[in-house]
Design a protein around this motif. Structure first.
Motif, PDB file in Angstrom:
ATOM      1  N   ALA A   1      87.025  83.861 -58.058  1.00 30.90           N
ATOM      2  CA  ALA A   1      87.829  83.633 -57.275  1.00 30.90           C
ATOM      3  C   ALA A   1      88.393  81.895 -57.508  1.00 30.90           C
ATOM      4  O   ALA A   1      88.969  81.864 -57.034  1.00 30.90           O
ATOM      5  CB  ALA A   1      86.842  83.068 -55.996  1.00 30.90           C
ATOM      6  N   LEU A   2      87.194  81.325 -58.800  1.00 34.97           N
ATOM      7  CA  LEU A   2      88.195  80.565 -59.077  1.00 34.97           C
ATOM      8  C   LEU A   2      89.279  79.906 -59.566  1.00 34.97           C
ATOM      9  O   LEU A   2      90.383  79.348 -59.270  1.00 34.97           O
ATOM     10  CB  LEU A   2      87.097  79.420 -59.630  1.00 34.97           C
ATOM     11  N   ILE A   3      89.503  81.499 -59.948  1.00 37.03           N
ATOM     12  CA  ILE A   3      90.823  82.128 -61.018  1.00 37.03           C
ATOM     13  C   ILE A   3      90.995  83.060 -61.467  1.00 37.03           C
ATOM     14  O   ILE A   3      89.929  83.351 -62.528  1.00 37.03           O
ATOM     15  CB  ILE A   3      91.139  80.414 -61.849  1.00 37.03           C
ATOM     16  N   PRO A   4      91.882  84.451 -61.654  1.00 39.31           N
ATOM     17  CA  PRO A   4      91.399  85.606 -62.322  1.00 39.31           C
ATOM     18  C   PRO A   4      91.438  85.376 -64.084  1.00 39.31           C
ATOM     19  O   PRO A   4      92.458  83.959 -64.353  1.00 39.31           O
ATOM     20  CB  PRO A   4      92.586  86.371 -61.709  1.00 39.31           C
ATOM     21  N   ALA A   5      90.969  86.256 -64.567  1.00 40.65           N
ATOM     22  CA  ALA A   5      90.234  85.779 -66.050  1.00 40.65           C
ATOM     23  C   ALA A   5      92.801  85.292 -66.873  1.00 40.65           C
ATOM     24  O   ALA A   5      92.366  85.254 -67.393  1.00 40.65           O
ATOM     25  CB  ALA A   5      90.219  86.905 -66.752  1.00 40.65           C
ATOM     26  N   PRO A   6      93.560  86.993 -66.362  1.00 38.82           N
ATOM     27  CA  PRO A   6      94.564  86.324 -67.047  1.00 38.82           C
ATOM     28  C   PRO A   6      95.257  85.903 -66.395  1.00 38.82           C
ATOM     29  O   PRO A   6      96.320  84.955 -67.531  1.00 38.82           O
ATOM     30  CB  PRO A   6      95.092  87.619 -65.999  1.00 38.82           C
TER      31      PRO A   6
ATOM     32  N   GLU B   1      81.061  80.909 -49.283  1.00 39.92           N
ATOM     33  CA  GLU B   1      82.229  82.181 -49.003  1.00 39.92           C
ATOM     34  C   GLU B   1      82.537  82.370 -49.565  1.00 39.92           C
ATOM     35  O   GLU B   1      84.306  81.666 -50.298  1.00 39.92           O
ATOM     36  CB  GLU B   1      82.705  81.897 -47.461  1.00 39.92           C
ATOM     37  N   LEU B   2      83.283  83.634 -50.237  1.00 38.93           N
ATOM     38  CA  LEU B   2      84.396  84.095 -50.726  1.00 38.93           C
ATOM     39  C   LEU B   2      85.408  83.803 -50.492  1.00 38.93           C
ATOM     40  O   LEU B   2      86.944  85.109 -51.203  1.00 38.93           O
ATOM     41  CB  LEU B   2      83.741  85.179 -51.859  1.00 38.93           C
ATOM     42  N   THR B   3      85.922  83.615 -49.759  1.00 39.76           N
ATOM     43  CA  THR B   3      87.017  83.919 -48.492  1.00 39.76           C
ATOM     44  C   THR B   3      87.988  82.700 -48.310  1.00 39.76           C
ATOM     45  O   THR B   3      88.020  81.280 -48.012  1.00 39.76           O
ATOM     46  CB  THR B   3      87.106  83.590 -47.067  1.00 39.76           C
ATOM     47  N   GLY B   4      89.530  82.656 -48.753  1.00 40.58           N
ATOM     48  CA  GLY B   4      90.402  81.641 -48.537  1.00 40.58           C
ATOM     49  C   GLY B   4      90.264  81.049 -50.533  1.00 40.58           C
ATOM     50  O   GLY B   4      89.719  82.036 -51.157  1.00 40.58           O
ATOM     51  N   GLU B   5      91.015  79.801 -50.702  1.00 39.46           N
ATOM     52  CA  GLU B   5      91.125  79.891 -51.916  1.00 39.46           C
ATOM     53  C   GLU B   5      90.160  78.832 -51.608  1.00 39.46           C
ATOM     54  O   GLU B   5      89.857  77.942 -51.026  1.00 39.46           O
ATOM     55  CB  GLU B   5      92.262  79.214 -52.082  1.00 39.46           C
ATOM     56  N   VAL B   6      89.691  78.571 -53.691  1.00 40.98           N
ATOM     57  CA  VAL B   6      89.030  77.493 -53.300  1.00 40.98           C
ATOM     58  C   VAL B   6      89.835  75.913 -53.922  1.00 40.98           C
ATOM     59  O   VAL B   6      90.995  75.950 -54.433  1.00 40.98           O
ATOM     60  CB  VAL B   6      88.533  77.745 -55.090  1.00 40.98           C
ATOM     61  N   ALA B   7      89.009  74.867 -53.493  1.00 42.34           N
ATOM     62  CA  ALA B   7      89.686  73.927 -52.662  1.00 42.34           C
ATOM     63  C   ALA B   7      89.957  73.942 -54.345  1.00 42.34           C
ATOM     64  O   ALA B   7      89.054  73.354 -55.096  1.00 42.34           O
ATOM     65  CB  ALA B   7      89.290  73.353 -51.996  1.00 42.34           C
ATOM     66  N   SER B   8      90.837  72.840 -55.042  1.00 44.10           N
ATOM     67  CA  SER B   8      90.561  72.560 -56.673  1.00 44.10           C
ATOM     68  C   SER B   8      91.514  70.788 -56.696  1.00 44.10           C
ATOM     69  O   SER B   8      92.464  71.508 -57.128  1.00 44.10           O
ATOM     70  CB  SER B   8      91.043  73.430 -57.521  1.00 44.10           C
ATOM     71  N   PRO B   9      91.105  70.091 -56.853  1.00 45.23           N
ATOM     72  CA  PRO B   9      92.054  69.394 -57.099  1.00 45.23           C
ATOM     73  C   PRO B   9      92.676  68.573 -57.612  1.00 45.23           C
ATOM     74  O   PRO B   9      92.349  69.409 -59.042  1.00 45.23           O
ATOM     75  CB  PRO B   9      91.361  67.912 -56.005  1.00 45.23           C
TER      76      PRO B   9
END
Length: 419
Positions: free
Chosen positions: A15-20, A301-309
């Motif tokens: 959810a943060l970022i896929p491994a690849p 919730e694992l919906t949508g994108e994780v906000a990451s500044p």
């Protein structure tokens, strides 16, 4: 806060970022750094992943010397055997891997890796490693795929030279896992979860918002089981590893563990560290807080994108600029775009500086990818309005913030305001 989390570690990582994508962004950063210190250097995936190459680039980024491209190629020529993970096998391994062996060694100990020069002893250890990799994939296939993407190399230490070191990794030499000469495949599987979790954390800390320089001044955590004190970075890394180990422990059933196994203790230790981290979460950056809350509290919730500044604070321009104000990147600024679309930028300052940019700042800096001449705010704004498909006023606000962050980081300058 006890018991199994509702969401798995690998699902939260993805959810943060896929491994690849994370691996690609990490490679992009190292490729940029190599070009900063040795213009014209191009790193293959093999070179960009190699632990010693990453160690040498890390030293250069820390201001501890330059970079010799020929040396990078030489260390990457060390032979390995691939059994699901690449195992150091070259008789020169002790020399090539001197840095990680020295860094992780207990006081007064000089670990030596098993290599092909050790004949049947090495081959037997290699068989157990391969069985351990298969065991990890059998019990936790998703976790194996998630964590092993960040393990570039494994070295097996001769038991009589390890000083009791069960497994180890180091953020100074990311990508390599060192393990004591194994007796059971399960020892290897557990070590790969433990150290693979650390390697995952190292890559997340490189590319995402986890810790900043203020972490060095944060409180220390004292463990109840050994009463050692850890700085914040080590505390978070330990919590992350224990969380992964606790999840793995739920999947292994009655499988026999090694005598030094931490699996049965992992849940209790993860809970203890997690409670402390929640009480100190203001010392963590946005992505680290998100992962902590999601795994400890099960409220995300694992919906949508994780906000990451962005790694660059979004400062705005002051005073308000006009459309004819000019901007251009500083002469020593270099940048590189990952396949994810994110841009990493750097300057060979003293010490060197590297920044991950947010989406708008990435787009803005890339307006100079073919032509580094000064461009007016109005020229960039016209392109932004078209590219972002928003009104001119909305684009101006976004562009002003993007340019503000680039100015604050000394990546671009305004000749109009130079004097």
């Amino acid at each position: 806060m006890t018991g199994a989390p509702a969401v798995s570690t690998h699902a939260l990582h993805a959810a943060l970022i896929p491994a690849p994508s994370l691996v690609d962004e990490r490679r992009t950063l190292y490729r940029l750094a190599a070009e900063m210190f040795a213009p014209g250097t191009e790193l293959s995936d093999n070179l960009a992943d190699h632990p010693i190459v990453r160690y040498e680039i890390g030293r250069a980024l820390a201001g501890h010397g330059g970079l010799d491209p020929a040396q990078l190629t030489r260390v990457a020529s060390m032979s390995v055997r691939d059994v699901g993970v690449r195992v150091a096998s070259d008789p020169s391994a002790a020399e090539v891997l001197e840095a990680p062996l020295r860094i992780v060694a207990p006081p007064g100990v000089r670990p030596e890796p098993l290599t092909e020069a050790d004949g049947e002893r090495f081959e037997r250890a290699l068989e157990i490693v391969e069985e351990g990799v298969l065991l990890l994939g059998k019990f936790a296939p998703d976790m194996a795929e998630d964590l092993l993407a960040h393990v570039s190399m494994l070295a097996v230490l001769k038991r009589e030279t390890s000083g009791g070191l069960v497994s180890a990794s180091s953020r100074y030499v990311p990508g390599i896992v060192l393990i004591d000469e194994p007796r059971l495949p399960m020892e290897v599987a557990e070590a790969l979860v433990h150290e693979g979790a650390h390697e995952k954390f190292f890559d997340l800390a490189i590319a995402k918002e986890f810790l900043d320089v203020s972490a060095e001044d944060a409180d220390y955590f004292e463990t109840s089981w050994s009463h050692v004190r850890w700085p914040l970075e080590q505390t978070f890394a330990a919590w992350h590893a224990y969380s992964c180990l606790a999840q793995f422990n739920l999947s292994i059933g009655a499988e026999q563990c090694g005598p030094d196994s931490l699996l049965a203790k992992a849940r209790k230790r993860a809970d203890e560290i997690g409670e402390w981290l929640l009480a100190h979460e203001t010392d963590l950056c946005a992505d680290a807080r998100w992962l902590l809350r999601a795994l400890v509290s099960d409220t995300i919730e694992l919906t949508g994108e994780v906000a990451s500044p962005s790694h660059v604070d979004g400062a705005t321009l002051s005073p308000h600029i006009s459309e004819d104000c000019h901007f251009h990147p500083l002469p020593d600024v270099r940048h590189k775009r990952a396949t994810t679309g994110r841009v990493v930028a750097g300057r060979v300052a003293s010490p060197p500086e590297v920044f991950w940019l947010d989406e708008d700042a990435s787009w803005t800096l890339c307006q100079w990818r073919h032509d580094r001449t000064a461009k007016t705010f109005g020229w960039i704004l016209a392109r932004a309005t078209e590219e972002w498909q928003v009104g001119s006023a909305a684009a101006a606000v976004r562009l002003e913030k993007a340019l503000g962050s680039l100015l604050a980081s000394s990546l671009v300058e305004m000749p109009d305001k130079a004097h």
